[in-house]
Design an enzyme around this catalytic site. Structure first.
Site, PDB file in Angstrom:
ATOM      1  N   LYS A  95       4.553   3.184 -11.384  1.00 37.47           N
ATOM      2  CA  LYS A  95       3.771   2.980 -11.226  1.00 37.47           C
ATOM      3  C   LYS A  95       2.518   2.645 -12.467  1.00 37.47           C
ATOM      4  CE  LYS A  95      -0.188   0.627  -8.962  1.00 37.47           C
ATOM      5  NZ  LYS A  95      -1.254   0.487  -7.720  1.00 37.47           N
ATOM      6  N   GLY A 156      -9.170  -2.435  -3.632  1.00 41.00           N
ATOM      7  CA  GLY A 156     -10.365  -1.897  -2.655  1.00 41.00           C
ATOM      8  C   GLY A 156     -10.564  -3.241  -2.808  1.00 41.00           C
ATOM      9  N   ALA A 183      -2.924  -4.379  -4.519  1.00 37.04           N
ATOM     10  CA  ALA A 183      -4.762  -4.025  -4.561  1.00 37.04           C
ATOM     11  C   ALA A 183      -5.254  -5.993  -3.891  1.00 37.04           C
ATOM     12  CB  ALA A 183      -4.332  -3.916  -6.270  1.00 37.04           C
ATOM     13  N   ASN A 205      -3.611  -0.238   0.518  1.00 41.11           N
ATOM     14  CA  ASN A 205      -3.588   1.127   0.295  1.00 41.11           C
ATOM     15  C   ASN A 205      -4.909   1.831   1.060  1.00 41.11           C
ATOM     16  OD1 ASN A 205      -3.869   4.795  -1.635  1.00 41.11           O
ATOM     17  ND2 ASN A 205      -5.272   4.206   0.400  1.00 41.11           N
ATOM     18  N   THR A 206      -6.329   0.979   0.711  1.00 38.87           N
ATOM     19  CA  THR A 206      -7.479   1.161   1.782  1.00 38.87           C
ATOM     20  C   THR A 206      -7.131   0.136   2.567  1.00 38.87           C
ATOM     21  OG1 THR A 206      -8.652   1.100  -0.759  1.00 38.87           O
ATOM     22  CG2 THR A 206     -10.310   0.363   0.724  1.00 38.87           C
TER      23      THR A 206
END
Length: 256
Positions: A95, A156, A183, A205-206
């Site tokens: 990535k 994030g 994202a 993710n976050t």
């Protein structure tokens, strides 16, 4: 879903950073049903005990690893990190992140194309983290990328899909290219919206790692992604400017 030469059932890709503990990370991955997880080379310190323990945890999850070049700010740094990741994780997948702005973490589109060109020529299978830009997408495909990963919003931020027009245009312009929203997603409803646009998968993710219950949030995202994909495949109705009665007029009772 086919990415390069591999087939997957799950359309959720999950990051491995910022979890409260390794046990919670493992529980979230299992709860999500994700078959691909991303990992930063910086988390895996070759030769150090902490790094080896983290790598052992990733291996125990029995998923496909997608190493990334997180926090790389130049072509040289990203390419070097990619080569280190290939040696350590024994995979051609990478990535690719080349960050151009430290505040927004927006990709350096010029450095991204150059780094992708170098890595594709060297046998890597590149997953570029990019903006929702048609020209950038075309250039990345021309240098050898076969998957594109446009952001929904800054990493994030949890803001969801900031540019619906751009994301919709990208999907329409490249109908046969696997597109993964990467994202900025904060809620399962935002992931469902991305899938309803026709995107192939979402990476996050976050939103999971920082949730009060990461495993439950991961499961929620997985269900939302599945629902959004089903809605897209079902060919949803077009929105209308006026109401349309759902009950037919035939057989309506007539009052004397």
């Amino acid at each position: 879903m086919r990415l390069y030469d591999k087939d997957f059932t799950s359309r959720l890709l999950l990051g491995t950073a910022r979890y409260p503990s390794p046990a919670i990370l493992a529980k979230a991955v299992k709860g999500s049903g994700a078959e691909i997880i991303t990992v930063s080379l910086r988390r895996e310190q070759a030769g150090l005990r902490s790094g080896q323990e983290f790598f052992a945890l990733l291996q125990s999850l029995a998923v496909t690893l997608l190493p990334n070049t997180a926090d790389c700010h130049s072509v040289k740094e990203a390419v070097t990190t990619a080569h280190m990741a290939r040696e350590l994780f024994q995979t051609k997948w990478i990535k690719l992140e080349v960050i151009g702005n430290v505040e927004t973490l927006q990709p350096d589109i010029f450095g991204l194309v150059e780094a992708a060109r170098i890595l594709c020529a060297d046998g890597f299978e590149v997953f570029p983290y990019m903006t929702e830009d048609l020209v950038l997408a075309d250039k990345l495909l021309n240098v050898g990328c076969k998957v594109l990963m446009p952001w929904g919003a800054p990493i994030g931020s949890g803001r969801g899909l900031n540019n619906l027009y751009g994301l919709r245009a990208l999907r329409a312009w490249f109908p046969d290219v696997p597109l993964i929203v990467d994202a900025g997603l904060g809620l399962p409803s935002q992931a469902a919206a991305a899938m309803e646009l026709g995107y192939d998968a979402c990476l996050l993710n976050t939103a999971v790692a920082k949730a009060g219950d990461p495993a439950k949030m991961a499961a929620g995202f997985a269900r939302a992604i599945e629902a959004g994909r089903m809605a897209h495949e079902a060919q949803p109705m077009e929105p209308r400017d006026f109401a349309e009665p759902s009950t037919p007029q035939a057989g309506k009772a007539k009052l004397a």
